[in-house]
Design an enzyme around this catalytic site. Structure first.
Site: not given
Lengths: 525, 525
Positions: B265, B302
């Protein structure tokens, strides 16, 4: 339907301007005069991929019933091609009529299986976590489903000209997932490919779908395939073929600015373990069934039993002698292409010349045909030289004599990933089975007992996959309903107004899809 | 519990012999004197991976209840670490107490969520096609389930020292899947990592599991991580971090003799679309909420809203002015590490010096702290130079002024894959929403309406994933129950005697798992 040798780019048929080639009659390795096929050029690849990209949003958001109907119609139109399809496939591949008729049935039924899957909505995997406004912190509404990844490139396989080719499992599962497909036809059966491709092209038009849902490109070489895998619109690749081919596609895909998944089914020797109880009880029958499985279809199955492991002793020697008799009686076989025959002959030559290999039997020989081969090595030699266990695609198999059960386990630990591993075992082998199963599970996608791995059932429970290098991605199967997962990705919607949600995710469940709701399967307590 | 700076290799604690490093106090960027951590050497990586490989067969075949109990115990032991864990994490990361206490709750609850998933048997995805002996050709019994892929390498993330680190989502889902885990600790919070690692190590011992189920390695550089990803026993990788780091691991994994999946990720700017109705109705509230979300936790999420898109006009200008006022009032923030602060300052510097970028506001400045930044560009300039839309990890965001709705769509078509895309929309924006949703779906793992993407619920319906380069593999999520799928592969058993089958697959269903049986969900008509 006429075979013209043209590329099918969306709704158009277009004469390719690349290198010309003809189909080869597998029975005599002579070219089939008409038509001449022409390879695609880069601009054809671009046109097909751009159309696929344009078609994606409309195609993926079609009502499920409409997408399912389209898949059913593809099946019906392939069946309606009738005998000319079977005859062309027989000429191009050398496979017998019954086999190709069976393959046609399978091709149509797997399209229909995916149509029912689409209708059921099960592959959407709908999960709903309703808002919990009272919770601290409050939770907003969350809804999950799976959508298509985008246009998919499919490479037809040589050995299943219908079921793993233009409208085979990869294409059917990708279309079911909502992904447009661009097929690179296998040059060993271009006419068969065109007939099936035209059936799909007509189904696209009849359903009023965007033309880019399907295209079919020819190329006798590798340029079109490479360009396809590199094209930015392509989001996943399905391939069945050689290890070299699969590895090359994996490299290309990983080197893209945006890497994409490659589902390549590449090679497998499908070890069979002949356990002592089974060998003692029915060694002779096993030898006969083994020889039949290994030479079926001239050994041109991904699941061909290429490695037979047993513990040294009288029973194993008797099995070897019986199997040798069967192999000696095997007729010379027509292979799919001259290239495949050449590769087979080179592979057998490499093995028979190897100082550690004993040739137990060769079948009948005939010019331009494959001669069955049964070979024998010791497990020790196989452990010392893994090349002895590498796939030789064709009607051959290697018996591996293990000094004892522990050596049998050592071979299992050492071998590469496989599509299948088979146990031949009786009740009295149970203790040994229990020590072997964990090793086998780590190495294979399908574990069989007391049967042969050729013959792959198309259903919910099938796995035609397995750890690398059997496939590029052991987390997937290319046969059965689970094959659709390769071309899906999850998307979650948070706090969207009900009216803005896709119908499948709306609170009232207007499409009656099976859902997980608030952590439970709906209907469950 | 004592922090010693030692590596945890299976059941042992061992002083590393690699390069020494200390943790850094994020508040003042000074080293924390005790203890000294030492990097692992290649032989430590090998020892941990070999132990993991040895542990795999026993661990994966544990009864579900036992594996679930182990996960629950991991959760309890992390909680039992008490305040020293929170205090150490506060010192090492600069994150506030409340945030870390919340993160600890989340870490424990996601371990427990996976424990229930394991108990339910749902992730086994059991599918049974019973034999059809009467059918022509007859069908033999086929049984499908999913097993762990093998040992998994997990890279702790810097920004979630508990929930995405040693016992975070990657570790919890891999352990739930039956895969041993080797963690490469993030060097920004080594003490926190060791405390959590020791809790897991003790849970392994208390459950009597093979020690190789869990190991924890330190390294301030990249050698240990590279060696881990290259080790043949490692079968998958979980990573949360920078794009450069994720791409490097993907390359290493693809170059292995046996390529393995990497779930990285990596980066996301999480575009927010401010639709005209929403801007008109509640532009001021939106500006306030946006600024709060963008500067929350010093922007180190994120899912931080890094790109705010709207159509030019008075309402957009007012939003910009309001947001600028909020950003100006933002306090200078403590960042996780000096390196992250430096990267933030360089990124902001690059943007503010760009001739096409207007700086709307900077927050308060303080030495060694991050200064919030609100910038503005036109959509035309963004379309001409994609670098203007690249992630700058930290408390900054870029307003993008689109000339009209069609330019808004053009930006959506052009942007890279994202973890999230958010719509701020009212009922009167419905027509526009309908044209935008298909574009948004293709670009994001999670689509939100009228909220902000920071805050990721751990549940069945979450997707924390998204198309490349948000992640390396858009077919997966790293948060929620679906995260377990990353570490599973299907296996089919054909014609095995009931007694030889894993319990979960036996005909009588002794474990009461949910099954698909003969093509239908069991219990269904």
């Amino acid at each position: 339907m006429q075979i013209t040798g043209e590329l099918l780019i969306g709704g158009r048929a277009k004469r390719g301007e690349g290198v010309a080639f003809r189909a080869i009659d597998a029975a005599n390795n002579e070219p089939i005069e008409q038509p001449v096929f022409h390879g695609a050029l880069d601009r054809d690849v671009e046109a097909a991929c751009d159309l696929a990209d344009e078609a994606f949003d409309i195609y993926r958001t079609l009502p499920a019933a409409k997408r399912a109907q389209f898949l059913d119609d593809c099946a019906a139109r392939i069946e309606a091609l009738g005998d000319p399809l079977v005859e062309r496939a027989m000429a191009e591949t050398g496979l017998p009529r019954a086999r190709l008729e069976g393959e046609r049935t399978r091709t149509a039924s797997q399209l229909r299986m995916f149509a029912s899957l689409v209708r059921s909505g099960d592959s959407l995997d709908v999960r709903i976590e309703p808002a919990l406004p009272e919770r601290q912190p409050p939770r907003t509404d969350l809804r999950f489903w799976r959508i298509g990844v985008g246009p998919v490139a499919v490479f037809g396989a040589s050995n299943f000209p219908l079921a793993f080719s233009v409208a085979g499992g990869d294409t059917a599962s990708a279309l079911a997932a909502g992904c447009p497909v661009v097929v690179k036809a296998h040059p060993a059966h271009p006419g068969t490919s065109e007939l099936v491709g035209r059936a799909i092209q007509q189904a696209v038009a009849a359903a009023g779908l965007p033309e880019g849902v399907f295209s079919l490109l020819f190329d006798a070489g590798h340029d079109v395939g490479s360009a396809l895998v590199r094209h930015p619109a392509i989001r996943a690749v399905g391939f069945t073929g050689s290890r070299a081919g699969g590895l090359a596609l994996m490299k290309l895909a990983a080197a893209r600015a945006e890497p994409i998944p490659v589902y390549a089914e590449m090679s497998s020797v499908n070890p069979n373990l002949l356990l002592p109880g089974a060998l003692a009880a029915r060694g002779e029958t096993l030898a006969r069934e083994f020889a039949a499985s290994a030479t079926l279809g001239c050994g041109q199955f991904c699941t061909n039993p290429g490695l037979m492991l047993g513990v040294a002793g009288e029973a194993f020697d008797a099995f070897a002698a019986n199997a040798a008799r069967e192999f000696s009686a095997a007729a010379a076989g027509v292979m799919l292409t001259p290239g495949i025959l050449r590769a087979y002959e080179l592979g057998i030559d490499r093995l028979t010349r190897h100082p550690k290999v004993t040739t137990l039997a060769r079948g009948a020989a005939a010019p331009g045909r494959a001669q069955a081969a049964l070979l024998r090595v010791s497990a020790g030699d196989l452990l010392a030289d893994a090349a002895l266990g590498e796939e030789v695609f064709g009607p051959s198999s290697v018996l591996v004599e293990c000094a004892n059960e522990s050596e049998l386990r050592a071979v299992l630990r050492k071998i590469e990933g496989q599509l299948t591993i088979t146990l031949h075992a009786q009740a009295e082998d149970a203790d040994l089975v229990r020590t072997l199963l964990p090793l086998i599970e780590r190495k294979a996608g399908r574990v069989l007992a007391n049967g042969f791995p050729t013959g792959v059932e198309v259903c919910d429970a099938m796995v035609h996959g397995g750890p690398f290098p059997a496939t590029s991605d052991g987390r997937s199967t290319s046969v059965g309903t689970a094959a659709i997962e390769r071309f899906l990705r999850p998307v979650c919607y948070q706090n969207l107004a009900d009216a803005w949600l896709p119908e499948a995710l709306r609170e009232a469940n207007p499409l009656h899809v099976r859902r997980r709701y608030a952590g439970k399967a709906e209907g469950q307590q």
